[in-house]
Design an enzyme around this catalytic site. Structure first.
Site, short mmCIF file in Angstrom:
data_model
loop_
_atom_site.label_atom_id
_atom_site.label_comp_id
_atom_site.label_asym_id
_atom_site.label_seq_id
_atom_site.Cartn_x
_atom_site.Cartn_y
_atom_site.Cartn_z
N LYS A 174 0.85 -1.20 0.00
CA LYS A 174 0.00 0.00 0.00
C LYS A 174 0.88 1.25 0.00
CE LYS A 174 -4.15 -0.70 2.50
NZ LYS A 174 -4.67 -0.77 3.83
N LYS A 231 -12.46 -20.85 7.70
CA LYS A 231 -11.53 -21.98 7.62
C LYS A 231 -12.30 -23.30 7.66
CE LYS A 231 -7.76 -19.34 9.67
NZ LYS A 231 -7.21 -18.83 10.95
P1 NDP Z 1 -0.77 -7.45 6.95
O1 NDP Z 1 -1.83 -6.47 7.22
O2 NDP Z 1 0.35 -7.59 7.92
O3 NDP Z 1 -0.11 -7.16 5.52
C1 NDP Z 1 -0.85 -6.83 4.38
C2 NDP Z 1 0.12 -6.36 3.31
O4 NDP Z 1 -0.59 -6.14 2.10
C3 NDP Z 1 0.85 -5.07 3.64
O5 NDP Z 1 2.17 -5.12 3.18
C4 NDP Z 1 0.07 -4.00 2.86
O6 NDP Z 1 0.87 -2.90 2.47
C5 NDP Z 1 -0.36 -4.81 1.64
N1 NDP Z 1 -1.61 -4.34 1.06
C6 NDP Z 1 -2.83 -4.34 1.63
N2 NDP Z 1 -3.77 -3.87 0.76
C7 NDP Z 1 -3.09 -3.59 -0.38
C8 NDP Z 1 -3.49 -3.06 -1.64
N3 NDP Z 1 -4.75 -2.75 -1.90
N4 NDP Z 1 -2.54 -2.89 -2.58
C9 NDP Z 1 -1.24 -3.19 -2.32
N5 NDP Z 1 -0.80 -3.70 -1.16
C10 NDP Z 1 -1.73 -3.89 -0.20
O7 NDP Z 1 -1.49 -8.85 6.73
P2 NDP Z 1 -0.94 -10.31 7.05
O8 NDP Z 1 0.39 -10.48 6.46
O9 NDP Z 1 -1.16 -10.59 8.49
O10 NDP Z 1 -2.03 -11.22 6.29
C11 NDP Z 1 -2.00 -11.33 4.89
C12 NDP Z 1 -2.98 -12.42 4.45
O11 NDP Z 1 -2.59 -13.65 5.03
C13 NDP Z 1 -4.43 -12.20 4.91
O12 NDP Z 1 -5.27 -12.73 3.93
C14 NDP Z 1 -4.52 -13.01 6.19
O13 NDP Z 1 -5.83 -13.41 6.48
C15 NDP Z 1 -3.65 -14.20 5.82
N6 NDP Z 1 -3.07 -14.91 6.94
C16 NDP Z 1 -2.41 -14.24 7.91
C17 NDP Z 1 -1.81 -14.92 8.95
C18 NDP Z 1 -1.08 -14.24 10.04
O14 NDP Z 1 -0.63 -14.91 10.96
N7 NDP Z 1 -0.92 -12.92 10.00
C19 NDP Z 1 -1.88 -16.40 9.01
C20 NDP Z 1 -2.58 -17.02 7.90
C21 NDP Z 1 -3.15 -16.28 6.92
P3 NDP Z 1 1.62 -1.94 3.53
O15 NDP Z 1 2.68 -2.79 4.15
O16 NDP Z 1 2.17 -0.84 2.73
O17 NDP Z 1 0.56 -1.51 4.50
N1 HSE Z 2 -6.02 -14.25 12.46
C1 HSE Z 2 -5.75 -15.60 12.15
C2 HSE Z 2 -5.61 -16.39 13.43
C3 HSE Z 2 -4.48 -15.70 11.35
O1 HSE Z 2 -5.50 -15.79 14.50
O2 HSE Z 2 -5.68 -17.62 13.38
C4 HSE Z 2 -4.22 -17.09 10.83
O3 HSE Z 2 -5.14 -17.45 9.86
#
Ligand code: NDP
Ligand code: HSE
Length: 428
Positions: free
Chosen positions: A45, A205
């Site tokens: 973003k 899930k």
């Molecule tokens: P974060 O919020 O930490 O990261 C999201 C990233 O995507 C950031 O780098 C953000 O940019 C970027 N982003 C968001 N929207 C846009 C956009 N419109 N255009 C370009 N870049 C964008 O999320 P997570 O890493 O925690 O999660 C990512 C995915 O993985 C989600 O679908 C989540 O449900 C899934 N997930 C997460 C887990 C976890 O433990 N966190 C475990 C399993 C699945 P910027 O850095 O500039 O803000």
């Molecule tokens: N928010 C989710 C959790 C991330 O707490 O399990 C993993 O999908």
């Protein structure tokens, strides 16, 4: 060897882990797939934000289309989250012949069928191992490991944030709000943590696991959902005193071809292995008709555990590329969906009632259970200095959801019952 070029959508918690693993394990990874793996472009973003992993600024873009439309990129790894717009990006990437790895359960639970159909049409892979239970390879296990069996029940702690919260409330007496803030800070919670605590993340899930396990198209609307925001420290204490742990459980089961899928805070008997799954750990218990009981355990969220699953999917896509067999592994549900009615859904219940402390009340209560055919396992009245009413704890034998709904609505009309304080499903 021509390198495989990967486009990354997102460089947050999971994306950062993906960069670390692809770079840190490059030698092993390239030996396994026979080519170097290069992260070619990364959409974020805010391209100005400070990152906790070193990346070449020239690779960053704030437009996901720069990644999707780059003809050099073979595989798009989507770890940015979002649903409708993200679906459009993924469909366009598939139209352009790119393979997809995603951790996005929201997307796969809501639009998985459409995305997988497009992938099949375009002979592309769409892998989503990280979308359920972070670091546990449960999707591959259901698709491949259990391909020979009939799965009868899947029971899981599939949300790390809520398990982290319940564990800290149970073991340290911590407050709900403080632990939620800690889970957010550790990168476990969703961008909007309501979906964790209200059970929606777990429901998504469970829709994915139910679809894979029962080979029928389980949709989010088929999952009955209740989260943990109403669970009090007192409920957790009662559970402990009776020999249970409180867990947010996803439960998918079937009898013959009829299925039911739900997510709810559940009292799990401490002797059941799932009761000792604590903190951010997840576990998925699978009961197969032939294999019997199995259980899979591991970290359910967080940077490196989740990224491990994402990069394993990336390896699988690249191996398929080398063999020329992409797009052949999508599981398309082939069974007609038959949901159980409320009369067919049976489980044990824990009920805590505050009632008038006078003669005949217990008889009235047991009479209501008898009227709707619900048999009781135990009834305990206990004193509570804080409460002038009597507290009655009831554990039922297996009872249908339909009968229990009738019992509870009858209780609402009984003057002697001051409050139905808590009702929980009981497992184990
Ligand atoms: P974060 O919020 O930490 O990261 C999201 C990233 O995507 C950031 O780098 C953000 O940019 C970027 N982003 C968001 N929207 C846009 C956009 N419109 N255009 C370009 N870049 C964008 O999320 P997570 O890493 O925690 O999660 C990512 C995915 O993985 C989600 O679908 C989540 O449900 C899934 N997930 C997460 C887990 C976890 O433990 N966190 C475990 C399993 C699945 P910027 O850095 O500039 O803000
Ligand atoms: N928010 C989710 C959790 C991330 O707490 O399990 C993993 O999908």
């Amino acid at each position: 060897m021509k390198p495989i070029k990967v486009g990354l959508l997102g460089l947050g918690t999971v994306g950062t882990g993906v960069v670390r693993i692809v770079e840190g394990h490059q030698e092993d990874l390239s030996s396994q797939v026979g080519s170097p793996i290069i992260i070619e472009k990364i959409a974020v973003k805010n391209t100005e934000k400070e990152r906790s992993v070193a990346v070449d600024n020239a690779k960053l873009t704030d437009n996901p289309l720069d990644v999707i439309r780059d003809p050099e990129i073979d595989v798009v790894v989507e770890v940015m989250g979002g649903i409708e717009q993200t679906k459009e990006y993924i469909l366009e990437a598939l139209d352009r012949g790119k393979h997809i790895v995603t951790a996005n359960k929201d997307l796969m639970a809501l639009h998985g069928a459409e995305i997988l159909a497009k992938a099949q049409e375009k002979q592309c892979d769409v892998f989503y191992e990280a979308s359920v239970a972070g670091g546990i390879p449960i999707i591959r296990t259901l698709i491949e490991g259990f391909s020979s069996d009939r799965i009868m029940k899947i029971m899981g702690i599939v949300n790390g944030t809520t398990n982290f919260i319940l564990t800290k409330m149970s073991q340290e007496g911590a407050s709900y709000e403080d632990v939620l803030a800690e889970a957010q800070q550790l990168g476990y919670a969703e961008a909007d943590p309501t979906s964790d605590v209200e059970g929606l993340d777990a429901a998504r899930k469970m829709a994915i696991l139910g679809t894979l396990g029962f080979r029928t198209n389980v949709e989010l609307k088929d999952v009955s959902v209740k989260g943990i925001s109403q669970v009090s420290k007192e409920d957790i204490l009662y559970a402990k005193r009776l020999g249970y742990e409180m867990k947010l459980l996803g439960i998918a089961d079937r009898e013959d071809e009829q299925v039911s899928i739900s997510v709810q805070p559940t009292m799990v008997r401490t002797s059941h292995p799932i009761a000792s799954v604590n903190g951010v750990f997840n576990a998925v218990y699978v009961y197969g008709e032939a294999v019997g009981e199995t259980m899979f355990y591991g970290p359910g969220a967080g940077e490196l555990p989740t990224a491990t699953s994402v990069v394993a999917d990336l390896v699988a896509v690249i191996k398929n590329l080398k063999l020329g067999v992409n797009g052949l592994k999508a599981i398309v549900p082939y069974k007609a969906k038959k949901l159980k009615s409320d009369e067919q859904i049976n489980y044990k219940n824990f009920i805590l009632l505050h009632v008038a402390d006078k003669a005949g009340v217990l008889a009235q209560i047991t009479q209501v259970f008898a009227e709707y055919g619900v048999s009781l396992e135990s009834v305990v009245q206990q004193p509570n200095d804080q409460n002038p009413d009597a507290e009655i704890i009831i554990v039922t034998h297996n009872a249908s959801k339909a009968s229990m709904d009738k019992v509870l609505s009858h209780f609402e009309s009984l003057e002697a019952i001051r409050r139905i304080k808590s009702v929980y499903r009981v497992e184990g």
